[in-house]
Design an enzyme around this catalytic site. Structure first.
Site, PDB file in Angstrom:
ATOM      1  N   GLU A  90      34.470  12.553  96.314  1.00  0.00           N
ATOM      2  CA  GLU A  90      34.921  12.329  94.930  1.00  0.00           C
ATOM      3  C   GLU A  90      34.746  13.621  94.099  1.00  0.00           C
ATOM      4  OE1 GLU A  90      33.153   8.697  93.176  1.00  0.00           O
ATOM      5  OE2 GLU A  90      32.699   9.922  91.428  1.00  0.00           O
TER       6      GLU A  90
ATOM      7  N   ARG B 270      30.539  22.574  89.109  1.00  0.00           N
ATOM      8  CA  ARG B 270      29.963  21.814  87.996  1.00  0.00           C
ATOM      9  C   ARG B 270      28.737  22.550  87.453  1.00  0.00           C
ATOM     10  NH1 ARG B 270      30.096  15.268  88.791  1.00  0.00           N
ATOM     11  NH2 ARG B 270      32.112  15.131  89.841  1.00  0.00           N
TER      12      ARG B 270
ATOM     13  N   MET C 170      26.155  -3.074  86.103  1.00  0.00           N
ATOM     14  CA  MET C 170      26.593  -3.288  87.478  1.00  0.00           C
ATOM     15  C   MET C 170      26.178  -4.666  87.999  1.00  0.00           C
ATOM     16  SD  MET C 170      28.398  -0.758  88.576  1.00  0.00           S
ATOM     17  CE  MET C 170      28.365  -0.826  90.363  1.00  0.00           C
ATOM     18  N   GLY C 171      24.905  -5.011  87.822  1.00  0.00           N
ATOM     19  CA  GLY C 171      24.396  -6.282  88.333  1.00  0.00           C
ATOM     20  C   GLY C 171      25.075  -7.462  87.662  1.00  0.00           C
TER      21      GLY C 171
ATOM     22  N   SER D 249      30.953   0.996  95.336  1.00  0.00           N
ATOM     23  CA  SER D 249      31.713   1.938  94.518  1.00  0.00           C
ATOM     24  C   SER D 249      32.792   1.215  93.743  1.00  0.00           C
ATOM     25  CB  SER D 249      32.373   3.016  95.385  1.00  0.00           C
ATOM     26  OG  SER D 249      33.147   3.862  94.559  1.00  0.00           O
TER      27      SER D 249
ATOM     28  N   ARG E  27      14.404  -8.186  84.588  1.00  0.00           N
ATOM     29  CA  ARG E  27      13.038  -7.983  84.070  1.00  0.00           C
ATOM     30  C   ARG E  27      12.942  -8.461  82.619  1.00  0.00           C
ATOM     31  NH1 ARG E  27      10.857  -1.927  83.600  1.00  0.00           N
ATOM     32  NH2 ARG E  27      12.742  -1.837  82.313  1.00  0.00           N
TER      33      ARG E  27
ATOM     34  N   LYS F 257      28.115   6.031 101.421  1.00  0.00           N
ATOM     35  CA  LYS F 257      28.367   6.043  99.964  1.00  0.00           C
ATOM     36  C   LYS F 257      28.111   7.449  99.404  1.00  0.00           C
ATOM     37  CE  LYS F 257      29.114   4.993  95.722  1.00  0.00           C
ATOM     38  NZ  LYS F 257      28.143   4.839  94.700  1.00  0.00           N
TER      39      LYS F 257
ATOM     40  N   HIS G 247      31.015   9.548 100.283  1.00  0.00           N
ATOM     41  CA  HIS G 247      32.110   9.098  99.408  1.00  0.00           C
ATOM     42  C   HIS G 247      32.028   9.837  98.073  1.00  0.00           C
ATOM     43  CE1 HIS G 247      33.319   6.715  95.912  1.00  0.00           C
ATOM     44  NE2 HIS G 247      34.301   6.222  96.641  1.00  0.00           N
ATOM     45  N   ASN G 248      30.845   9.873  97.487  1.00  0.00           N
ATOM     46  CA  ASN G 248      30.692  10.534  96.188  1.00  0.00           C
ATOM     47  C   ASN G 248      30.915  12.041  96.311  1.00  0.00           C
ATOM     48  OD1 ASN G 248      29.896   7.945  95.500  1.00  0.00           O
ATOM     49  ND2 ASN G 248      28.323   8.635  94.102  1.00  0.00           N
TER      50      ASN G 248
ATOM     51  N   LYS H 295      17.778   0.398  88.420  1.00  0.00           N
ATOM     52  CA  LYS H 295      17.807   1.857  88.402  1.00  0.00           C
ATOM     53  C   LYS H 295      17.280   2.385  89.730  1.00  0.00           C
ATOM     54  CE  LYS H 295      17.059   3.680  84.052  1.00  0.00           C
ATOM     55  NZ  LYS H 295      18.413   4.126  83.810  1.00  0.00           N
ATOM     56  N   ALA H 296      17.980   3.360  90.311  1.00  0.00           N
ATOM     57  CA  ALA H 296      17.581   3.901  91.613  1.00  0.00           C
ATOM     58  C   ALA H 296      16.257   4.664  91.482  1.00  0.00           C
ATOM     59  CB  ALA H 296      18.676   4.819  92.142  1.00  0.00           C
TER      60      ALA H 296
ATOM     61  N   ASN I  44      22.292   3.143  93.798  1.00  0.00           N
ATOM     62  CA  ASN I  44      22.654   4.409  94.425  1.00  0.00           C
ATOM     63  C   ASN I  44      21.424   5.097  95.017  1.00  0.00           C
ATOM     64  OD1 ASN I  44      25.365   4.939  94.476  1.00  0.00           O
ATOM     65  ND2 ASN I  44      25.426   5.669  92.353  1.00  0.00           N
TER      66      ASN I  44
HETATM   67  P1  NDP Z   1      20.809   1.141  85.319  1.00  0.00           P
HETATM   68  O1  NDP Z   1      20.786   2.144  86.411  1.00  0.00           O
HETATM   69  O2  NDP Z   1      20.950   1.585  83.917  1.00  0.00           O
HETATM   70  O3  NDP Z   1      19.456   0.273  85.428  1.00  0.00           O
HETATM   71  C1  NDP Z   1      19.116  -0.727  84.477  1.00  0.00           C
HETATM   72  C2  NDP Z   1      18.567  -1.952  85.174  1.00  0.00           C
HETATM   73  O4  NDP Z   1      17.390  -1.611  85.931  1.00  0.00           O
HETATM   74  C3  NDP Z   1      18.155  -3.002  84.171  1.00  0.00           C
HETATM   75  O5  NDP Z   1      18.441  -4.272  84.708  1.00  0.00           O
HETATM   76  C4  NDP Z   1      16.655  -2.778  84.061  1.00  0.00           C
HETATM   77  O6  NDP Z   1      15.942  -3.879  83.615  1.00  0.00           O
HETATM   78  C5  NDP Z   1      16.328  -2.483  85.503  1.00  0.00           C
HETATM   79  N1  NDP Z   1      15.031  -1.818  85.672  1.00  0.00           N
HETATM   80  C6  NDP Z   1      14.736  -0.536  85.382  1.00  0.00           C
HETATM   81  N2  NDP Z   1      13.447  -0.277  85.698  1.00  0.00           N
HETATM   82  C7  NDP Z   1      12.938  -1.422  86.218  1.00  0.00           C
HETATM   83  C8  NDP Z   1      11.662  -1.794  86.726  1.00  0.00           C
HETATM   84  N3  NDP Z   1      10.668  -0.915  86.817  1.00  0.00           N
HETATM   85  N4  NDP Z   1      11.502  -3.071  87.150  1.00  0.00           N
HETATM   86  C9  NDP Z   1      12.506  -3.951  87.092  1.00  0.00           C
HETATM   87  N5  NDP Z   1      13.742  -3.665  86.626  1.00  0.00           N
HETATM   88  C10 NDP Z   1      13.937  -2.411  86.191  1.00  0.00           C
HETATM   89  O7  NDP Z   1      21.901  -0.002  85.611  1.00  0.00           O
HETATM   90  P2  NDP Z   1      23.406   0.095  86.180  1.00  0.00           P
HETATM   91  O8  NDP Z   1      23.881  -1.301  86.147  1.00  0.00           O
HETATM   92  O9  NDP Z   1      24.191   1.161  85.520  1.00  0.00           O
HETATM   93  O10 NDP Z   1      23.212   0.548  87.692  1.00  0.00           O
HETATM   94  C11 NDP Z   1      22.449  -0.209  88.622  1.00  0.00           C
HETATM   95  C12 NDP Z   1      22.425   0.529  89.929  1.00  0.00           C
HETATM   96  O11 NDP Z   1      23.746   0.653  90.419  1.00  0.00           O
HETATM   97  C13 NDP Z   1      21.871   1.950  89.866  1.00  0.00           C
HETATM   98  O12 NDP Z   1      21.133   2.218  91.028  1.00  0.00           O
HETATM   99  C14 NDP Z   1      23.102   2.810  89.816  1.00  0.00           C
HETATM  100  O13 NDP Z   1      22.867   4.107  90.331  1.00  0.00           O
HETATM  101  C15 NDP Z   1      24.038   2.014  90.710  1.00  0.00           C
HETATM  102  N6  NDP Z   1      25.458   2.217  90.497  1.00  0.00           N
HETATM  103  C16 NDP Z   1      25.962   2.353  89.232  1.00  0.00           C
HETATM  104  C17 NDP Z   1      27.313   2.546  89.035  1.00  0.00           C
HETATM  105  C18 NDP Z   1      27.852   2.646  87.661  1.00  0.00           C
HETATM  106  O14 NDP Z   1      29.068   2.910  87.537  1.00  0.00           O
HETATM  107  N7  NDP Z   1      27.050   2.456  86.636  1.00  0.00           N
HETATM  108  C19 NDP Z   1      28.253   2.608  90.168  1.00  0.00           C
HETATM  109  C20 NDP Z   1      27.651   2.354  91.434  1.00  0.00           C
HETATM  110  C21 NDP Z   1      26.311   2.204  91.570  1.00  0.00           C
HETATM  111  P3  NDP Z   1      15.661  -4.108  82.025  1.00  0.00           P
HETATM  112  O15 NDP Z   1      16.903  -4.730  81.492  1.00  0.00           O
HETATM  113  O16 NDP Z   1      14.493  -5.008  81.995  1.00  0.00           O
HETATM  114  O17 NDP Z   1      15.375  -2.755  81.443  1.00  0.00           O
END
Ligand code: NDP
Length: 477
Positions: A189, A287, A13-14, A128, A33, A182, A185-186, A75-76, A102
């Site tokens: 969904e 579900r 996502m990021g 979203s 990180r 949001k 929204h979910n 990660k949330a 999230n």
């Molecule tokens: P993830 O939820 O899989 O999270 C992974 C990221 O979190 C990595 O960059 C990881 O860093 C970092 N991380 C985890 N723990 C730590 C910590 N303690 N300190 C610093 N960094 C940490 O990634 P997604 O991209 O899937 O999702 C990101 C967010 O977006 C989540 O909150 C998710 O719920 C939300 N979201 C996701 C959607 C999707 O379709 N996937 C849709 C909408 C929202 P490292 O690389 O170092 O492990």
């Protein structure tokens, strides 16, 4: 300091959000990180725009123009808190921390309050559209202060999905408002997907149609009032054949639906707010039920095929009945979701614009649909609308659909095909429009066993009947 905005957390996502910002001409500071992700983003996509990579959080913060705007996309839960705790000492008054993960809105409210004490803006933002949306234009639901939106608004509106020249991003309201919206929204969904799944199941049971044939029906539906992203991808999934077995893909997937929790949050909060979001609740429970394999197996062995044989005579009429029942049930789910947003807005003093919320959801997000335009019109023309069901367009769609809705629910009950969301939506509609509800009897029972008192239809005040006395006389409560 050259970057206009920064992203920390470069998983799917990021990474895509950072690319979207860069592609739209913003200079983006990037950090993760584990530095490998930062390096690979720049190596793979550095030519898409201007990235300013940093391997330490301090350098990342140092690369941002003031007031700084940092998007946290990790990660949330605990990881989000850990990143915020690390960021706060590096920031200065007026800087903005955006949590685009999230998060639960209650966590967002807590974080906002803490950061406000440090003179920082904390902006819990719903995003979203999944991976693809993040890259090509998501639906963005930012909470937080109006002041923070002055800086974030022009950036977010540029990278968001656009529908008819309008960005799918608006300031939702203070503190947790964005994450609350949001969450709902979910929840919607979940309801939308359950209704689609029930419609598919009905078509399969009633017509004996193949998944491929049902895909064509969904494709046809996607040209009318039901036009939406979820209906479109339903056709794609149903038309897909499993390469390994040559069977329809939907027949080789284990029939146990998983969940990450936002549907459950929506239902939990609805219970607290006293808002009957029955469609979303049924979808969430459906579900859970699907995952109880042991109980399902035991019941199947005990009861087997408990329904009547189902033979639909008029194929086209049945398809149209299912379509109308789907539309009416879907309207119920959205009406309930918007009721919950209104209730949350009142409870937490967010002043959320319901028409604006429908506007944000028109593109980019998973529930994007043609009829969101109608929802926007309904709330824009009557912000205090008692329920979406009575807005003219929706009232017509529901009224037109009632006979179909009743036939589908009754026929599926006779045939033993479960339609929890279709049938509970119809029950909700019938309860809302009923002249008298049996709630009166419930009040009588509560007064009988617990002296809980009741109100009368013909006089003001609370009353109690002396149930234990011979004459059962009534006294003031
Ligand atoms: P993830 O939820 O899989 O999270 C992974 C990221 O979190 C990595 O960059 C990881 O860093 C970092 N991380 C985890 N723990 C730590 C910590 N303690 N300190 C610093 N960094 C940490 O990634 P997604 O991209 O899937 O999702 C990101 C967010 O977006 C989540 O909150 C998710 O719920 C939300 N979201 C996701 C959607 C999707 O379709 N996937 C849709 C909408 C929202 P490292 O690389 O170092 O492990």
């Amino acid at each position: 300091a050259t970057a206009q905005i920064g992203v920390t957390g470069l998983a799917v996502m990021g990474r895509n959000l950072a690319r979207n910002l860069a592609r739209n001409g913003f200079t983006v500071a990037v950090h993760n990180r584990s530095p490998e992700r930062t390096r690979s983003l720049v190596a793979d996509h550095g030519d898409e725009g201007t990235f300013v990579p940093s391997e330490s959080l301090a350098d990342f913060v140092g690369s941002l123009e003031r007031p700084r705007a940092v998007i946290v996309m990790v990660k949330a839960g605990a990881p989000t808190d850990a990143v915020i705790d690390e960021l706060v000492p590096l920031l200065e008054e007026g800087d903005i921390v955006v949590d685009a993960g999230n998060a639960h809105f209650a966590d967002t409210r807590r974080r906002e309050e803490t950061l406000r004490e440090h003179g920082l803006h904390f902006v819990g933002t719903g995003v979203s559209g999944g991976e693809e949306g993040a890259l090509l234009g998501p639906s963005i639901m930012p909470g937080g202060s109006a002041e923070s939106y002055q800086k974030l608004g022009p950036i977010f509106e540029k990278i968001a999905a656009q529908v008819d020249g309008v960005a799918c991003c608006q300031h939702v309201g203070p503190d947790g408002a964005g994450h609350f919206v949001k969450m709902v929204h979910n929840g919607i969904e979940y309801a939308d997907m359950q209704l689609i799944a029930e419609a598919y199941d009905l078509l399969r049971a009633g017509l004996g149609a193949t998944p491929g044939e049902i895909a064509e029906i969904f494709r046809e539906w996607n040209t009318g009032e039901l036009e939406s992203f979820l209906i479109e991808i339903t056709a794609d999934v149903l038309a897909h054949t499993d390469a390994a077995s040559g069977k329809p893909f939907v027949d080789v997937v284990l029939d146990q639906a998983e969940q990450k929790g936002t549907g459950r949050w929506t239902v939990q909060i609805a219970l607290d707010l006293g808002i009957p979001i029955t469609g979303i609740a049924e979808a969430t429970f459906a579900r859970s039920l699907s995952g109880h394999a042991g109980q399902r197996e035991a019941a199947r062995r005990t009861f087997g095929d408990a329904g009547e044989k189902w033979q639909v005579e008029d194929r086209d009429a049945f398809v149209e009945d299912v379509r109308r029942a789907l539309l009416a049930s879907k309207i119920v789910a959205y009406a309930q979701g918007f009721d919950q947003i209104r209730a949350g807005s009142r409870e937490y003093h967010w002043d959320i614009d319901l028409g604006g919320t429908a506007t944000i959801w028109r593109g980019g997000c998973i529930i994007r649909a043609r009829f969101l335009d109608r929802i926007r019109e309904a709330y824009d023309s009557q912000p205090e609308l008692p329920t979406l069901l009575v807005a003219p367009y929706f009232a017509d769609a529901v009224s037109d659909g009632v006979p179909s809705w009743r036939r589908v629910v009754a026929d599926s009950a006779r045939a033993g095909v479960p339609t929890p969301a279709f049938s509970s939506s119809l029950a909700y509609f019938d309860a809302l429009r009923a002249e008298r509800l049996p709630a009166a009897l419930i009040q009588g029972l509560r007064d009988n066993f617990g002296a809980h008192t009741y109100h009368r239809v013909d006089r003001e005040g609370a009353f109690h009947t002396l149930w234990a006395t011979a004459d059962r006389s009534e006294v003031a409560g």
